[in-house]
Design a protein around this motif. Structure first.
Motif, PDB file in Angstrom:
ATOM      1  N   PHE A 212       0.830  -1.213   0.000  1.00 56.08           N
ATOM      2  CA  PHE A 212       0.000   0.000   0.000  1.00 56.08           C
ATOM      3  C   PHE A 212       0.859   1.257   0.000  1.00 56.08           C
ATOM      4  O   PHE A 212       0.547   2.228  -0.679  1.00 56.08           O
ATOM      5  N   ASP A 215       2.149   1.756  -3.381  1.00 51.17           N
ATOM      6  CA  ASP A 215       1.065   2.171  -4.272  1.00 51.17           C
ATOM      7  C   ASP A 215       0.710   3.631  -4.057  1.00 51.17           C
ATOM      8  O   ASP A 215       0.468   4.370  -5.014  1.00 51.17           O
ATOM      9  N   GLN A 218       3.368   5.689  -5.687  1.00 49.51           N
ATOM     10  CA  GLN A 218       3.381   5.677  -7.141  1.00 49.51           C
ATOM     11  C   GLN A 218       2.116   6.269  -7.733  1.00 49.51           C
ATOM     12  O   GLN A 218       2.160   7.038  -8.676  1.00 49.51           O
ATOM     13  N   GLN A 219       0.973   5.884  -7.161  1.00 50.79           N
ATOM     14  CA  GLN A 219      -0.282   6.270  -7.783  1.00 50.79           C
ATOM     15  C   GLN A 219      -0.644   7.730  -7.506  1.00 50.79           C
ATOM     16  O   GLN A 219      -1.080   8.431  -8.394  1.00 50.79           O
TER      17      GLN A 219
ATOM     18  N   ARG B 148      -4.597  -0.475 -11.554  1.00 43.94           N
ATOM     19  CA  ARG B 148      -3.785  -0.113 -10.398  1.00 43.94           C
ATOM     20  C   ARG B 148      -2.424  -0.820 -10.370  1.00 43.94           C
ATOM     21  O   ARG B 148      -2.364  -2.040 -10.445  1.00 43.94           O
ATOM     22  N   GLY B 149      -1.385  -0.048 -10.247  1.00 41.15           N
ATOM     23  CA  GLY B 149      -0.040  -0.602 -10.140  1.00 41.15           C
ATOM     24  C   GLY B 149       0.567  -1.039 -11.452  1.00 41.15           C
ATOM     25  O   GLY B 149       1.698  -1.492 -11.494  1.00 41.15           O
ATOM     26  N   ARG B 151       0.802   0.863 -14.262  1.00 40.05           N
ATOM     27  CA  ARG B 151       1.112   1.986 -15.124  1.00 40.05           C
ATOM     28  C   ARG B 151       2.487   1.866 -15.767  1.00 40.05           C
ATOM     29  O   ARG B 151       2.673   2.154 -16.937  1.00 40.05           O
ATOM     30  N   ASP B 152       3.451   1.413 -14.974  1.00 40.79           N
ATOM     31  CA  ASP B 152       4.830   1.401 -15.477  1.00 40.79           C
ATOM     32  C   ASP B 152       5.207   0.109 -16.195  1.00 40.79           C
ATOM     33  O   ASP B 152       6.361  -0.102 -16.526  1.00 40.79           O
TER      34      ASP B 152
END
Lengths: 273, 662
Positions: A212, A215, A218-219, B148-149, B151-152
């Motif tokens: 988490f 995440d 990054q998000q 989600r997660g 993207r890269d």
């Protein structure tokens, strides 16, 4: 020693990193009476990174976080937040400037549901007046729906749908920690301070929490400063690590470098005198 | 309510065709709902058609064509269901996989099924596939639902569901003939085409791919709908694994044929509260779900105030007496009916609301034997809970319980169009329109399971009871015989005994021996609470297990089981003659149970050989020493004197089956 250190501006610590400096701690000292909790510490946090603050017990890590979010006021040194120097700041000011935190010991409203607890994180962002909110009509209702939507997104993000309506006091510790993270996220912070987010967790909970934190970073692009004792977690998660011992900074740099630093090894394992 | 007349017409023979019909006939009715961000979002049939069409055309754009297979890996999300129908609309076959299986298991199925495409739910599944992609040269494209997660990640062979839909819509806007071509493709499909491949979990050996045609699924589902009079007004909850045949039949096949709405819960943990909100009219759950709910209610009632508790107990006693008879439409006195109606307001209604069964029209359970007490509890509340017996190879339905003919220990009469027969060795065989085409790339297994003239071996032993209902007793390979020739079905006996709350685990022996003997494990929670109430002191499981009063209690239970067995002509010969309570709990750490808590019979027989010997040589006590592994991995030994008790055998009183089943 009682020299008032003037703001030195954006002076890099010799390393160049992408992204601007979000927060800069400059020669900060904090003492309680004769006890020096923090002595002349300087480091910075760059936007978008995961910054770990580590050190043995009593090294001054939590004091450092408290200084950053305005709970303690250092006697010496300056803090530069988004390019502006600040000396004294109340915690709620820090919060409204985009600094959110979680606590070492869970500090939630135990009798309230997960949802309500997270909604409190939106408090600073509510604009309609007290009376409007009491009546809960028109703009106040619209605003609440907007906030609820944001909160639901966080619930979805942290996968806590099942406990949405459960009073927090009834939840296991690991989940309470997650709710606390959710509340901090609800503030949509620019800088998130996590005080031992994995303390007392089992392996699985730790893995979830690590996931988490990455995440979030990054998000949402949230900058994260975390205190943690689990070295595995620190090495995996963080971009840069600052090591404190007895209120002093003994190392600062990427995890691998810090791990190999002789002072750090000595501080953790002890040295023969 | 027999459904709209359109539903009765039999023009459609594939699910894409049903989709087109539903978008026309039920355009504004909800097809599927998903709880997202705390709110139920619904798609009508017309909207579902649009979503599926856009995805199908997008899928075509990345090279999917007729005959291709697409792996579906994820939870119960609308997009997972749409991708299955989209693949079928292009003449392809979905291959749903268990989302919780590990990468290696997945890789085997993906490789065996020769899938070129995969549609997965999230990063977890993408990671699993990518981690084994070296072993999967055939796999070309991966589509994911939740970005989600991801993207890269390298997106050369990775596509988001939305992006594909956008591409599909754009292609449709650019080329007017594309939609017509898609519709022509759907119209050209036949019922005999393969609809999907499902991999059975396979308790032994590698999973096998069961190929099912549209005819298999459509006819079975249509029969299922007709049997329970399901129409477009039903609501169901989709929460069981996509790779399980039941989910496909309940959530797609029957839904598309009847036009009813499928609801996708927010997450697996929220199923309970989501069910309460949706109040499904048609619901399936394995027995343990019903057991869990009952325990939950009983525990909470223990904490209720005295007035509520009294009210609950009183009305539940009434329900036990007349509830099931009212449900079955049998004559019941006016006063009882009145009291039952009052109970509906005071107790049964609120209870059903708690469980989310307020609108339940019919509920099914299958997979394992359900405890008669549990079964009766739900039925006495006026819930039409029934049992069915099915298999992937049969497109689910083999036998079902018709309304009004519900018996706890039988699984019903043959479903419509199903023929049933019992082989010489007691194995159940069936033949039906739902019978699978064959195992994918496994002719040998197909021949071993399906005979030339279409009969399928279930692998289960059973018999037709006198009331014409099928009764399943055990896996065919486990069924044995005593030396006097009496049928010995260990699991059947074990299950009967395990229905007592005081009994946790049972191991029955008897194949090739003179009589049946059992090892019993007491349930420490249930017996411990009994001990507390009766001032019985004990320090350990071992001490409690050896207590004479506990032995008396278990002896009563075993005697009751013997009485039940005596009432069944087929089973009367294998009554339990001797039993003992094991001095330690069976444990997966010691290898006595599998990780899924199933008894490993042969291993136990070897490990406790001295005790088995003692059962059969007539001794009443036996000293044993058993090695145990503690939780931290250290080893130790337990020594105990185990008592063995004898029981009286009841004379067979055949014909009492109905009574026992009630």
């Amino acid at each position: 020693m009682n020299v008032l250190v003037k703001p030195t501006g954006m002076q890099a610590d010799g390393e160049t990193a992408p992204g601007e400096v979000l927060l800069r701690i400059d020669s900060v000292s904090l003492s309680f009476g004769g006890v020096r909790a923090i002595t002349n510490i300087s480091f910075d946090i760059i936007k978008g990174e995961v910054r770990a603050i580590i050190g043995p017990n009593g090294a001054g890590k939590t004091s450092m976080l408290n200084v950053i979010n305005g709970f303690y006021h250092p006697q010496e040194g300056t803090i530069t937040w988004r390019g502006k120097v600040r000396r004294k700041m109340k915690p709620y000011e820090a919060a409204s400037h985009g600094i959110a935190r979680t606590f070492q010991n869970v500090a939630l409203f135990k009798g309230m549901t997960t949802l309500d607890n997270i909604m409190t994180g939106r408090g600073l962002k509510m604009h309609s007046g007290f009376l409007w909110q009491c009546l809960r009509v028109g703009p106040a209702l619209r605003e609440e729906i907007e906030h609820r939507r944001k909160v639901e997104e966080i619930i979805d993000f942290l996968e806590i749908q099942a406990i949405r309506k459960t009073p927090v006091g009834r939840l296991p510790y690991g989940l309470q920690k997650r709710v606390e993270l959710a509340r901090a996220l609800a503030m949509e912070p620019e800088l998130l301070l996590l005080d031992e987010p994995m303390a007392g967790m089992n392996l699985e909970e730790k893995e979830d929490m690590s996931r988490f934190i990455l995440d979030v970073n990054q998000q949402f692009g949230t900058t994260i400063a975390l205190i943690e004792h689990d070295m595995g977690v620190v090495m995996d998660l963080s971009d840069r690590v600052v090591v404190l011992d007895y209120g002093r900074k003994i190392a600062d740099g990427p995890p691998e470098e810090v791990q190999a630093n002789q002072d750090v090894i000595d501080a953790y394992l002890g040295v023969s005198h | 309510m027999a459904g709209s007349p359109v539903v009765e017409r039999l023009d459609e023979d594939t699910f894409p065709k049903f989709l087109l019909r539903n978008a026309r006939v039920f355009a504004d009715r909800p097809a599927i709902r998903e709880k997202d961000l705390g709110i139920w979002q619904a798609w009508t049939w017309a909207e579902a058609l649009e979503e599926i069409r856009a995805f199908a055309l997008g899928l075509r754009g990345i090279g999917f064509s007729a005959g291709d297979k697409i792996a579906i890996i994820g939870g119960n999300r609308p997009r997972m269901y749409w991708s299955m129908v989209a693949a079928q609309s292009l003449g392809g076959m979905p291959v749903p996989l268990y989302a919780d299986s590990v990468a290696e298991e997945m890789a085997y199925v993906l490789e065996h099924a020769e899938v070129r495409f995969a549609c997965v739910e999230d990063q977890e599944q993408v990671d699993k596939i990518l981690s084994t992609s070296d072993a999967l040269p055939k796999l070309e494209q991966i589509v994911y639902d939740d970005p989600r997660g991801l993207r890269d990640y390298d997106h050369t062979r990775l596509h988001s569901f939305e992006a594909l839909q956008e591409a599909g819509r754009a292609a449709m806007a650019a080329d007017g003939s594309l939609e017509a071509a898609w519709l022509d493709g759907i119209k050209a499909a036949k019922g005999s085409d393969l609809a999907m491949i499902l991999y059975t979990s396979g308790t032994t050996g590698r999973p096998k791919g069961v190929m099912l045609s549209f005819d298999n699924l459509v006819i079975s589902a249509r029969n299922g709908n007709a049997f329970d009079k399901l129409d477009e007004h039903e609501e169901t909850l989709a929460y069981l694994p996509l790779a399980w045949i039941g989910d496909y039949v309940f959530s797609i096949a029957q839904s598309y044929i009847a036009g009813y709405c499928v609801n996708c819960p927010e997450s697996l943990e929220t199923v309970l509260s989501d069910r309460q909100e949706i109040a499904p009219t048609y619901f399936f759950a394995p027995p343990r779900v019903f057991e869990g709910m009952l325990t939950h209610i009983m525990v909470r009632m223990e904490d209720a105030g005295p007035l509520k508790k009294k009210m609950f107990d009183g009305f539940m006693a009434l329900a036990r007496r007349v509830g099931e008879r009212i449900l079955n439409g049998e004559p019941v006195g006016f006063r009882d009916r009145l009291a039952y109606a009052l109970g509906e307001i005071m107790v049964y209604g609120p209870l059903k609301n708690q469980m989310g069964f307020t609108r339940l029209k019919v509920g099914y359970t299958a997979g394992e034997a359900i405890g008669p007490e549990i079964f009766r509890f739900y039925r006495s509340l006026g819930l039409n809970l029934k049992q069915l017996y099915g298999q992937t190879e049969a497109s689910v339905y083999i036998t079902m319980q018709p309304d009004g003919q519900i018996f706890g220990d039988t699984v019903g009469t043959p479903a419509p169009d199903v023929e049933l027969k019992i082989a010489e060795n007691g194995e159940v065989l069936y033949r039906s329109p739902g019978v699978f085409v064959g195992y994918y790339k496994n002719e040998e297994a197909t021949r071993a399971t399906k005979t030339e003239d279409g009969w399928v071996l279930t692998g289960d032993a059973g018999y037709i009871a006198e009331n014409g209902h099928l009764k399943i007793i055990d896996r065919a390979k486990d069924v044995g015989k005593l030396t006097d020739g009496a049928l010995f079905a260990p699991k059947y006996i074990e299950n009967k005994l395990k229905f007592f709350p005081n009994v946790k685990e049972v191991v029955a022996f008897g194949d090739g021996r003179d009589f049946c003997g059992v090892f019993v494990n007491i349930d420490l929670t249930a017996v411990g609470s009994w001990a507390e109430r009766n001032n019985v002191n004990y320090a350990s499981y071992q001490e409690l297990a050896a207590h004479p009063d506990v032995y008396d209690m278990i002896q009563d239970h075993v005697d009751q089981v013997n009485r039940d067995l005596a009432a069944e002509p087929m089973m009367a010969g294998a009554q339990i003659k001797r039993f003992l309570i094991l001095h330690k709990e069976l444990d997966a750490d010691d290898g006595e149970l599998t990780r899924t808590q199933k008894v490993r019979r042969s291993f136990i027989a070897e490990r406790y050989a001295p005790l088995i010997e003692a059962i059969y040589d007539g001794s009443t006590r036996k000293h044993v020493r058993t090695e145990v592994t503690f939780e931290d991995g250290r080893k130790g030994a337990i020594e105990a004197d185990v008592e063995i008790r004898d029981l009286t055998i009841h004379p067979s009183s055949g014909g009492g089956l109905q009574e026992a089943a009630e």
